[in-house]
Design a protein around this motif. Sequence first.
Motif, PDB file in Angstrom:
ATOM      1  N   ALA A  60      10.319  -8.894  35.166  1.00  0.00           N
ATOM      2  CA  ALA A  60      10.697  -7.755  34.330  1.00  0.00           C
ATOM      3  C   ALA A  60      10.208  -7.949  32.896  1.00  0.00           C
ATOM      4  N   ALA A  61      10.317  -9.174  32.381  1.00  0.00           N
ATOM      5  CA  ALA A  61       9.856  -9.462  31.025  1.00  0.00           C
ATOM      6  C   ALA A  61       8.331  -9.313  30.923  1.00  0.00           C
ATOM      7  N   GLY A  62       7.616  -9.769  31.951  1.00  0.00           N
ATOM      8  CA  GLY A  62       6.159  -9.629  31.954  1.00  0.00           C
ATOM      9  C   GLY A  62       5.725  -8.178  31.972  1.00  0.00           C
ATOM     10  N   LEU A  63       6.396  -7.356  32.778  1.00  0.00           N
ATOM     11  CA  LEU A  63       6.087  -5.925  32.816  1.00  0.00           C
ATOM     12  C   LEU A  63       6.395  -5.267  31.476  1.00  0.00           C
ATOM     13  N   THR A  64       7.440  -5.743  30.811  1.00  0.00           N
ATOM     14  CA  THR A  64       7.794  -5.218  29.499  1.00  0.00           C
ATOM     15  C   THR A  64       6.695  -5.505  28.479  1.00  0.00           C
ATOM     16  N   VAL A  65       6.171  -6.726  28.497  1.00  0.00           N
ATOM     17  CA  VAL A  65       5.086  -7.088  27.580  1.00  0.00           C
ATOM     18  C   VAL A  65       3.879  -6.185  27.801  1.00  0.00           C
ATOM     19  N   ILE A  66       3.519  -5.972  29.072  1.00  0.00           N
ATOM     20  CA  ILE A  66       2.372  -5.119  29.379  1.00  0.00           C
ATOM     21  C   ILE A  66       2.627  -3.695  28.903  1.00  0.00           C
ATOM     22  N   SER A  67       3.857  -3.200  29.126  1.00  0.00           N
ATOM     23  CA  SER A  67       4.202  -1.842  28.709  1.00  0.00           C
ATOM     24  C   SER A  67       4.070  -1.679  27.198  1.00  0.00           C
ATOM     25  N   PHE A  68       4.552  -2.649  26.443  1.00  0.00           N
ATOM     26  CA  PHE A  68       4.454  -2.566  24.981  1.00  0.00           C
ATOM     27  C   PHE A  68       3.000  -2.598  24.518  1.00  0.00           C
ATOM     28  N   LEU A 137       2.177  10.645  19.984  1.00  0.00           N
ATOM     29  CA  LEU A 137       3.194  11.476  20.621  1.00  0.00           C
ATOM     30  C   LEU A 137       2.586  12.308  21.746  1.00  0.00           C
ATOM     31  N   ALA A 138       1.409  12.863  21.477  1.00  0.00           N
ATOM     32  CA  ALA A 138       0.745  13.677  22.498  1.00  0.00           C
ATOM     33  C   ALA A 138       0.387  12.837  23.720  1.00  0.00           C
ATOM     34  N   THR A 139      -0.077  11.613  23.497  1.00  0.00           N
ATOM     35  CA  THR A 139      -0.431  10.725  24.607  1.00  0.00           C
ATOM     36  C   THR A 139       0.791  10.408  25.462  1.00  0.00           C
ATOM     37  N   ASN A 140       1.897  10.097  24.790  1.00  0.00           N
ATOM     38  CA  ASN A 140       3.123   9.759  25.509  1.00  0.00           C
ATOM     39  C   ASN A 140       3.606  10.919  26.375  1.00  0.00           C
ATOM     40  N   GLN A 214      -5.876   9.536  27.293  1.00  0.00           N
ATOM     41  CA  GLN A 214      -4.480   9.780  26.936  1.00  0.00           C
ATOM     42  C   GLN A 214      -3.614   9.882  28.196  1.00  0.00           C
ATOM     43  N   LEU A 215      -4.093  10.653  29.151  1.00  0.00           N
ATOM     44  CA  LEU A 215      -3.344  10.842  30.397  1.00  0.00           C
ATOM     45  C   LEU A 215      -3.109   9.504  31.090  1.00  0.00           C
ATOM     46  N   ALA A 216      -4.175   8.712  31.206  1.00  0.00           N
ATOM     47  CA  ALA A 216      -4.085   7.442  31.933  1.00  0.00           C
ATOM     48  C   ALA A 216      -3.108   6.482  31.256  1.00  0.00           C
ATOM     49  N   LEU A 217      -3.217   6.326  29.925  1.00  0.00           N
ATOM     50  CA  LEU A 217      -2.365   5.383  29.215  1.00  0.00           C
ATOM     51  C   LEU A 217      -0.919   5.862  29.165  1.00  0.00           C
ATOM     52  N   GLY A 218      -0.716   7.164  28.929  1.00  0.00           N
ATOM     53  CA  GLY A 218       0.636   7.702  28.882  1.00  0.00           C
ATOM     54  C   GLY A 218       1.352   7.562  30.209  1.00  0.00           C
ATOM     55  N   ALA A 219       0.675   7.927  31.286  1.00  0.00           N
ATOM     56  CA  ALA A 219       1.278   7.815  32.616  1.00  0.00           C
ATOM     57  C   ALA A 219       1.508   6.358  32.995  1.00  0.00           C
ATOM     58  N   LEU A 220       0.583   5.476  32.607  1.00  0.00           N
ATOM     59  CA  LEU A 220       0.732   4.053  32.916  1.00  0.00           C
ATOM     60  C   LEU A 220       1.970   3.473  32.244  1.00  0.00           C
ATOM     61  N   ASN A 221       2.215   3.856  30.994  1.00  0.00           N
ATOM     62  CA  ASN A 221       3.365   3.305  30.294  1.00  0.00           C
ATOM     63  C   ASN A 221       4.678   3.735  30.948  1.00  0.00           C
ATOM     64  N   TRP A 222       4.789   5.010  31.299  1.00  0.00           N
ATOM     65  CA  TRP A 222       5.996   5.475  31.995  1.00  0.00           C
ATOM     66  C   TRP A 222       6.156   4.770  33.343  1.00  0.00           C
ATOM     67  N   SER A 223       5.055   4.535  34.028  1.00  0.00           N
ATOM     68  CA  SER A 223       5.108   3.841  35.324  1.00  0.00           C
ATOM     69  C   SER A 223       5.583   2.400  35.153  1.00  0.00           C
ATOM     70  N   LEU A 224       5.150   1.759  34.067  1.00  0.00           N
ATOM     71  CA  LEU A 224       5.572   0.382  33.807  1.00  0.00           C
ATOM     72  C   LEU A 224       7.057   0.318  33.445  1.00  0.00           C
TER      73      LEU A 224
END
Length: 321
Positions: A60-68, A137-140, A214-224
Amino acid sequence: MTQARATEHSTHGFKRWKKPLTIVFFLLLIVLFTLLARRIDWSEVFDTLGDFKLQTLLIAAGLTVISFLVYASFDLIGRTYIRQPLRWKQILPVGIISYAFNLNLSAWVGGIAMRYRLYSRLGVSTSNIAKILGLSLATNWFGYMTLAGVVFSCGLVTLPPGWKLSSGALQGVGVLLLLTSAGYLAACRFSRRRAWTVRGIEINLPSLRMALLQLALGALNWSLMAAVIFTLLPGQLGYPVVLGVLLISSIAGVVTHIPAGLGVLEAVFIALLQHEASRGSLLAGLIAYRAIYFILPLLVALVMYLGVEAKAKALRVKKTG
């Protein structure tokens, strides 16, 4: 009544009712969470917290680092957008610090005030800081809309019986989100007008390539984010379900404007998933999620911020000396 006056009247009416409705929603949320808390077996919560394996917490901590790191990279797109020669070593710390403060202390503190302070130290103009913030904000939310559109429209989340919003209606919302996302991509590709001025700040429509990034990074962060929660929740819950519930709870958190969405996330997860897992195990996983994804990064970001301030102070002393 002219169209301009009608628009002004409707905007004023929305602003007048927005605060009371937010307060009512917040009070209803407190009542809901109180009722849920009374029905939770707290001994199960503490037992579940004590039974977490070190490997699970490390994952969980590793996924958090990647998400940030993914979220901080939103500002790398902003660097390209404003065409200012900032190094990635300068940008990533700003994104990480801002995200941690944003999650815990609201968007005004983290997303806006912190970014303005840190980027101004890097010599970025106020207008360009506003552009970076806007693009982040738009990316997120572009990533959110696209991901939520897919999850909701495919029926991956089933709402409990008795909810005012049916599962079919949720699928309809998903379709609307996908159409909105497609409209944004179409505008980036085909719009002839590429710039607008809002309150003296020029806003440029990004290229299709940048919009897809933007789409790829925004969706990836929510997925993480969902992956961190999924790692900490009971094993019988599927990842698509956890992702869908996170997406639903995030909108509730935005509506209430509560820092860190305290109570909102837990209330929504327990309300939607209590028929699939025990309330105690759900709450234990969400408490661990808050500790790993919110509290620990905030402590790290605070140390980073103090280091940035100390370095800036040392440079000022050196220049004056």
